[in-house]
Motif scaffolding. Structure first.
Motif, PDB file in Angstrom:
ATOM      1  N   GLU A   1       0.754  -1.247  -0.011  1.00 49.79           N
ATOM      2  CA  GLU A   1       0.041  -0.046   0.174  1.00 49.79           C
ATOM      3  C   GLU A   1       0.781   1.280  -0.231  1.00 49.79           C
ATOM      4  OE1 GLU A   1      -3.619   2.032   2.769  1.00 49.79           O
ATOM      5  OE2 GLU A   1      -2.536   0.094   3.237  1.00 49.79           O
ATOM      6  N   ILE A   2       2.020   1.191   0.921  1.00 44.30           N
ATOM      7  CA  ILE A   2       2.671   2.360   0.824  1.00 44.30           C
ATOM      8  C   ILE A   2       3.546   2.651  -0.387  1.00 44.30           C
ATOM      9  CG2 ILE A   2       4.779   1.449   2.108  1.00 44.30           C
ATOM     10  CD1 ILE A   2       4.817   3.964   3.852  1.00 44.30           C
ATOM     11  N   HIS A   3       3.947   1.470  -0.674  1.00 46.42           N
ATOM     12  CA  HIS A   3       4.493   1.538  -2.286  1.00 46.42           C
ATOM     13  C   HIS A   3       3.904   2.219  -3.293  1.00 46.42           C
ATOM     14  CE1 HIS A   3       6.620   0.006  -5.738  1.00 46.42           C
ATOM     15  NE2 HIS A   3       7.605  -0.222  -4.945  1.00 46.42           N
ATOM     16  N   GLU A   4       2.614   1.795  -3.278  1.00 44.36           N
ATOM     17  CA  GLU A   4       1.814   2.342  -4.456  1.00 44.36           C
ATOM     18  C   GLU A   4       1.572   4.015  -3.967  1.00 44.36           C
ATOM     19  OE1 GLU A   4      -2.832   1.682  -6.067  1.00 44.36           O
ATOM     20  OE2 GLU A   4      -2.158   0.612  -4.265  1.00 44.36           O
ATOM     21  N   ASP A   5       1.161   4.130  -3.051  1.00 46.14           N
ATOM     22  CA  ASP A   5       1.074   5.527  -2.401  1.00 46.14           C
ATOM     23  C   ASP A   5       2.230   6.401  -2.970  1.00 46.14           C
ATOM     24  OD1 ASP A   5      -1.542   5.084  -1.545  1.00 46.14           O
ATOM     25  OD2 ASP A   5      -0.961   4.791   0.412  1.00 46.14           O
ATOM     26  N   LEU A   6       3.442   5.982  -2.697  1.00 41.73           N
ATOM     27  CA  LEU A   6       4.427   6.754  -2.953  1.00 41.73           C
ATOM     28  C   LEU A   6       4.925   6.692  -4.258  1.00 41.73           C
ATOM     29  CD1 LEU A   6       6.709   5.933   0.083  1.00 41.73           C
ATOM     30  CD2 LEU A   6       5.688   7.858  -0.240  1.00 41.73           C
ATOM     31  N   SER A   7       4.602   5.664  -4.951  1.00 45.29           N
ATOM     32  CA  SER A   7       4.912   5.708  -6.590  1.00 45.29           C
ATOM     33  C   SER A   7       3.753   6.549  -7.256  1.00 45.29           C
ATOM     34  CB  SER A   7       4.656   4.360  -7.013  1.00 45.29           C
ATOM     35  OG  SER A   7       5.411   3.311  -6.456  1.00 45.29           O
ATOM     36  N   ASP A   8       2.487   6.652  -6.814  1.00 44.55           N
ATOM     37  CA  ASP A   8       1.514   7.421  -7.218  1.00 44.55           C
ATOM     38  C   ASP A   8       1.906   9.050  -7.246  1.00 44.55           C
ATOM     39  OD1 ASP A   8      -0.008   5.162  -8.166  1.00 44.55           O
ATOM     40  OD2 ASP A   8      -1.367   5.492  -6.645  1.00 44.55           O
ATOM     41  N   TRP A   9       2.460   9.084  -5.875  1.00 47.53           N
ATOM     42  CA  TRP A   9       2.846  10.660  -5.651  1.00 47.53           C
ATOM     43  C   TRP A   9       3.967  11.012  -6.595  1.00 47.53           C
ATOM     44  CZ3 TRP A   9       7.404  12.630  -3.341  1.00 47.53           C
ATOM     45  CH2 TRP A   9       7.464  14.006  -2.733  1.00 47.53           C
ATOM     46  N   LEU A  10       4.954  10.176  -6.750  1.00 47.00           N
ATOM     47  CA  LEU A  10       6.207  10.488  -7.659  1.00 47.00           C
ATOM     48  C   LEU A  10       5.549  10.840  -9.089  1.00 47.00           C
ATOM     49  CD1 LEU A  10       9.063   8.152  -6.432  1.00 47.00           C
ATOM     50  CD2 LEU A  10       8.977  10.703  -6.344  1.00 47.00           C
ATOM     51  N   ASP A  11       4.644   9.958  -9.374  1.00 50.16           N
ATOM     52  CA  ASP A  11       4.062  10.247 -10.759  1.00 50.16           C
ATOM     53  C   ASP A  11       3.441  11.562 -10.954  1.00 50.16           C
ATOM     54  OD1 ASP A  11       5.036   7.725 -11.701  1.00 50.16           O
ATOM     55  OD2 ASP A  11       3.058   6.466 -11.293  1.00 50.16           O
ATOM     56  N   ALA A  12       2.728  11.751 -10.007  1.00 50.87           N
ATOM     57  CA  ALA A  12       1.766  13.134  -9.908  1.00 50.87           C
ATOM     58  C   ALA A  12       2.957  14.263 -10.064  1.00 50.87           C
ATOM     59  CB  ALA A  12       0.902  13.419  -8.755  1.00 50.87           C
ATOM     60  N   ARG A  13       4.089  14.307  -9.273  1.00 56.50           N
ATOM     61  CA  ARG A  13       4.817  14.963  -9.056  1.00 56.50           C
ATOM     62  C   ARG A  13       5.857  15.514 -10.598  1.00 56.50           C
ATOM     63  NH1 ARG A  13       5.269  18.294  -4.330  1.00 56.50           N
ATOM     64  NH2 ARG A  13       7.465  18.390  -4.649  1.00 56.50           N
ATOM     65  N   LEU A  14       5.864  14.202 -11.157  1.00 58.78           N
ATOM     66  CA  LEU A  14       6.619  14.358 -12.482  1.00 58.78           C
ATOM     67  C   LEU A  14       5.557  14.965 -13.535  1.00 58.78           C
ATOM     68  CD1 LEU A  14       8.423  10.781 -12.679  1.00 58.78           C
ATOM     69  CD2 LEU A  14       9.415  13.061 -12.335  1.00 58.78           C
ATOM     70  N   LYS A  15       4.520  14.475 -13.568  1.00 57.52           N
ATOM     71  CA  LYS A  15       3.351  15.153 -14.414  1.00 57.52           C
ATOM     72  C   LYS A  15       3.419  16.746 -14.004  1.00 57.52           C
ATOM     73  CE  LYS A  15       0.618  11.046 -15.033  1.00 57.52           C
ATOM     74  NZ  LYS A  15      -0.475  10.520 -14.599  1.00 57.52           N
ATOM     75  N   GLN A  16       3.435  17.401 -13.016  1.00 59.50           N
ATOM     76  CA  GLN A  16       3.293  18.776 -12.692  1.00 59.50           C
ATOM     77  C   GLN A  16       4.460  19.336 -13.191  1.00 59.50           C
ATOM     78  OE1 GLN A  16       3.144  18.852  -8.369  1.00 59.50           O
ATOM     79  NE2 GLN A  16       1.177  18.232  -8.393  1.00 59.50           N
ATOM     80  N   LYS A  17       5.602  18.623 -13.212  1.00 61.99           N
ATOM     81  CA  LYS A  17       6.824  19.388 -13.855  1.00 61.99           C
ATOM     82  C   LYS A  17       6.962  19.255 -15.375  1.00 61.99           C
ATOM     83  CE  LYS A  17       9.828  17.997  -9.971  1.00 61.99           C
ATOM     84  NZ  LYS A  17      11.033  17.338  -9.689  1.00 61.99           N
TER      85      LYS A  17
END
Length: 315
Positions: A298-314
């Motif tokens: 669960e935490i692996h998925e949450d942090l992966s999604d967070w990273l993906d969202a940050r990359l999309k923002q950039k």
């Protein structure tokens, strides 16, 4: 969605590579002294004894900006000068020793016992670093002469406050001067605790120790996400091989890694697996591992999604 898809009896062998994932950069002065409004004082030196590279970076990040040099040694042998290592004490005498209780090569309580038996270093205050699950070890260390303890994961205010109290009680004027602000009970910064909650994870701790450096925080999260599968696989293999020592080592490494991401239940289960490995209790280790894996996914998925969202923002 990203899932680890791991179970103890289906994992292939994997070695744990705890990556030294970023270079420590802080405003360190070239001189070994720091300026203050009422004069100059020698820079205090503190020794951290902890096998985790991340712990070294965290403590350095907290201490060096306030004028305290942190020398990180990753084994008790380096501190004490055992097995061919040159002792830290041959180079300098630290103001304080920060000592992890649970280490792979030598138990922190044994290290403390040796320190207090040596007349040349017995007067150096020792602050123990410990998991919240180690109350018995805390009491034993205090009875043996430890000056105090700090629960992991290490928070800046807790570390600086405990060191300030130790410096004040021990009469170390240079160290106390560096930490004067933290002797003030009114000193507390306001935090936006919701700002860095990421599903099952909480990045407020990382945000604090990195002084709001979000780029560095992203890098740390990325390294954890990339290394998480390997670390869990190492625990799984050790359990499958019924190797208590490897269970202990792999669980200890993962515990130190996950403890920085606001997941206390995972941290405590990793501690229980580590303890089971120490006692050669394979079945309890297996049971704790099976409870832990879904939480890690669960935490692996949450942090992966967070990273993906940050990359999309950039983007």
């Amino acid at each position: 969605m990203v899932y680890l898809g791991l179970h103890w009896n289906t994992c292939s062998a994997a070695s744990v590579h705890f990556v030294d994932f970023f270079k420590f950069q802080a405003g360190r002065q070239s001189s070994d002294s720091f300026s203050y409004s009422n004069g100059r004082i020698a820079m205090s030196k503190v020794v951290l004894v902890d096998d985790s590279r991340l712990a070294g970076v965290v403590v350095q990040r907290i201490l060096e900006p306030v004028g305290i040099e942190c020398v990180h040694v990753r084994s008790a042998f380096e501190l004490l000068g055992l097995k061919g290592k040159v002792s830290v004490f041959h180079k300098f005498k630290p103001s304080v020793i920060l000592l992890d209780i649970v280490m792979p090569d030598m138990d922190g309580l044994d290290v403390l016992r040796r320190l207090k038996a040596r007349s040349d270093v017995t007067d150096i205050p020792v602050i123990m670093l410990t998991s919240a699950s180690s109350e018995r070890n805390v009491l034993e260390s205090l009875e043996m002469g430890a000056a105090g303890f700090i629960a992991k994961p290490i928070a800046a205010d807790k570390l600086l406050g405990e060191m300030a109290r130790t410096a004040r009680d021990g009469g170390d004027q240079a160290l106390a001067k560096c930490l004067a602000d933290f002797l003030d009970p009114e000193r507390r910064a306001e935090e936006n605790l919701e700002a860095y909650r990421v599903g099952a994870a909480n990045l407020n701790y990382l945000n604090e120790i990195l002084d709001g450096d979000e780029e560095l925080m992203e890098e740390m999260v990325q390294v954890f996400v990339e290394s998480c599968t390997e670390q869990i696989a190492a625990i799984a293999k050790a359990i499958k091989d019924e190797d208590g020592d490897q269970i202990r080592r792999a669980a200890h490494t993962f515990k130190g890694s996950v403890g920085n991401f606001g997941a206390p239940l995972i941290h405590d289960l990793a501690f229980e697996i580590e303890k089971a490995g120490t006692n050669e209790e394979i079945e309890p280790a297996h049971q704790h591992f099976d409870k832990m894996v879904p939480m890690v996914e669960e935490i692996h998925e949450d942090l992966s999604d967070w990273l993906d969202a940050r990359l999309k923002q950039k983007g």
